[in-house]
Design an enzyme around this catalytic site. Structure first.
Site, PDB file in Angstrom:
ATOM      1  CB  SER A  72      26.602  17.053  29.174  1.00 12.13           C
ATOM      2  OG  SER A  72      27.744  17.964  28.884  1.00 12.13           O
TER       3      SER A  72
HETATM    4  N1  SAH Z   1      31.632  17.815  31.884  1.00 16.16           N
HETATM    5  C1  SAH Z   1      30.326  18.687  32.372  1.00 16.16           C
HETATM    6  C2  SAH Z   1      30.072  19.616  31.080  1.00 16.16           C
HETATM    7  C3  SAH Z   1      30.457  21.005  31.415  1.00 16.16           C
HETATM    8  S1  SAH Z   1      30.319  22.389  30.236  1.00 16.16           S
HETATM    9  C4  SAH Z   1      29.441  17.844  32.568  1.00 16.16           C
HETATM   10  O1  SAH Z   1      29.560  16.830  33.173  1.00 16.16           O
HETATM   11  O2  SAH Z   1      28.271  18.224  32.720  1.00 16.16           O
HETATM   12  C5  SAH Z   1      31.886  22.437  29.764  1.00 16.16           C
HETATM   13  C6  SAH Z   1      32.903  23.145  30.518  1.00 16.16           C
HETATM   14  O3  SAH Z   1      33.918  23.177  29.851  1.00 16.16           O
HETATM   15  C7  SAH Z   1      32.494  24.353  31.134  1.00 16.16           C
HETATM   16  O4  SAH Z   1      32.343  24.135  32.378  1.00 16.16           O
HETATM   17  C8  SAH Z   1      33.541  25.283  30.866  1.00 16.16           C
HETATM   18  O5  SAH Z   1      34.047  26.250  31.691  1.00 16.16           O
HETATM   19  C9  SAH Z   1      34.730  24.151  30.370  1.00 16.16           C
HETATM   20  N2  SAH Z   1      35.520  24.847  29.686  1.00 16.16           N
HETATM   21  C10 SAH Z   1      35.644  25.464  28.522  1.00 16.16           C
HETATM   22  N3  SAH Z   1      36.780  25.791  27.962  1.00 16.16           N
HETATM   23  C11 SAH Z   1      37.693  25.278  28.858  1.00 16.16           C
HETATM   24  C12 SAH Z   1      39.266  25.206  28.702  1.00 16.16           C
HETATM   25  N4  SAH Z   1      39.951  25.739  28.004  1.00 16.16           N
HETATM   26  N5  SAH Z   1      39.859  24.590  29.920  1.00 16.16           N
HETATM   27  C13 SAH Z   1      38.978  24.047  30.833  1.00 16.16           C
HETATM   28  N6  SAH Z   1      37.687  23.991  30.797  1.00 16.16           N
HETATM   29  C14 SAH Z   1      37.095  24.656  29.954  1.00 16.16           C
END
Ligand code: SAH
Length: 224
Positions: free
Chosen positions: A60
């Site tokens: 993010s």
């Molecule tokens: N928190 C992260 C952002 C990652 S982007 C950071 O610090 O940068 C969002 C993430 O959510 C992705 O890795 C995606 O695979 C995950 N995601 C999407 N749907 C999900 C679900 N149902 N359960 C768990 N993870 C999920």
């Protein structure tokens, strides 16, 4: 850990854009973002931008991490659930401001790398597992705070409200189209009544129920 000039510059930029909580700024300053991005993006680690982390997912944007963390109003004794571990950066920032972070990621390959990274960097109060975050983490509920880092559709999933402790706060992006997504803050009072407020527009990758196919590739990069 001493902060590099580009790290200090990023923190100043976040402050100018509305992250005013000194504890949150301090946690971001002490989190080495270059350790959380793929090697080819290390020189861009302190730009205020989302970057690809593999599987079609993104780390993010620092401003969004700062604003969402601030919106959670964390305290040092709190137990926090994060949905969407990704590379673990948001979890690392949270871990400096609360007692323990539980985090769920649906991509096993990302989770494997992330757990190695968090262990290597010494984040001992984060427990991250592979699973469908739409189900929350019933064995560990209730949580004082819940943060979702992928966008759900219009409705706040009831699971998250159920797993929120009385007095708890849930912060999550809602909206399917990337042009109409907003972060919302949902509060559950001591009696269990729920109120919500719309905070700001964002662009996140989607929250997807179920686990990916073993060879499955994620969707196109969002800027979340
Ligand atoms: N928190 C992260 C952002 C990652 S982007 C950071 O610090 O940068 C969002 C993430 O959510 C992705 O890795 C995606 O695979 C995950 N995601 C999407 N749907 C999900 C679900 N149902 N359960 C768990 N993870 C999920």
């Amino acid at each position: 850990m001493t902060s590099e000039p580009r790290q200090i510059r990023l923190v100043m930029e976040l402050r100018a854009e509305g992250v005013t909580d000194a504890a949150v700024l301090g946690a971001i300053e002490r989190t080495p973002r270059e350790e959380f991005v793929p090697p080819q993006f290390r020189d861009r680690a302190y730009e205020n931008t989302a970057l690809p982390i593999g599987e079609g997912q993104t780390i993010s944007q620092p401003l969004i991490v700062g604003l969402m963390t601030q919106a959670l109003q964390l305290g040092p004794r709190m137990k926090v659930l994060e949905i969407g571990t990704g590379c673990g950066y948001q979890a690392a920032v949270l871990s400096k401001l609360c007692r323990r972070v539980y985090s769920i990621e649906r991509h096993k390959s990302l989770l494997g790398e992330t757990n190695k990274r968090l262990a290597r960097l010494g984040y001992h109060n984060i427990t991250a597992i592979a699973g469908d975050g739409m189900k929350g983490w019933p064995e560990q509920a209730p949580f004082d705070r819940i943060i979702v880092t992928a966008a759900a559709s219009r409705e706040v999933p009831q699971t998250f409200i159920d797993q929120l402790a009385p007095g708890g706060i849930l912060v999550l992006p809602l909206g399917t189209s990337t042009s109409d997504q907003h972060v919302w803050r949902v509060r559950k009072d001591e009696e269990g009544s729920v109120t919500r407020e719309k905070l700001w527009a964002v662009r996140f990758v989607p929250l997807i129920g179920g686990m990916p196919e073993s060879n499955g590739r994620g969707q196109a990069n969002g800027a979340g």
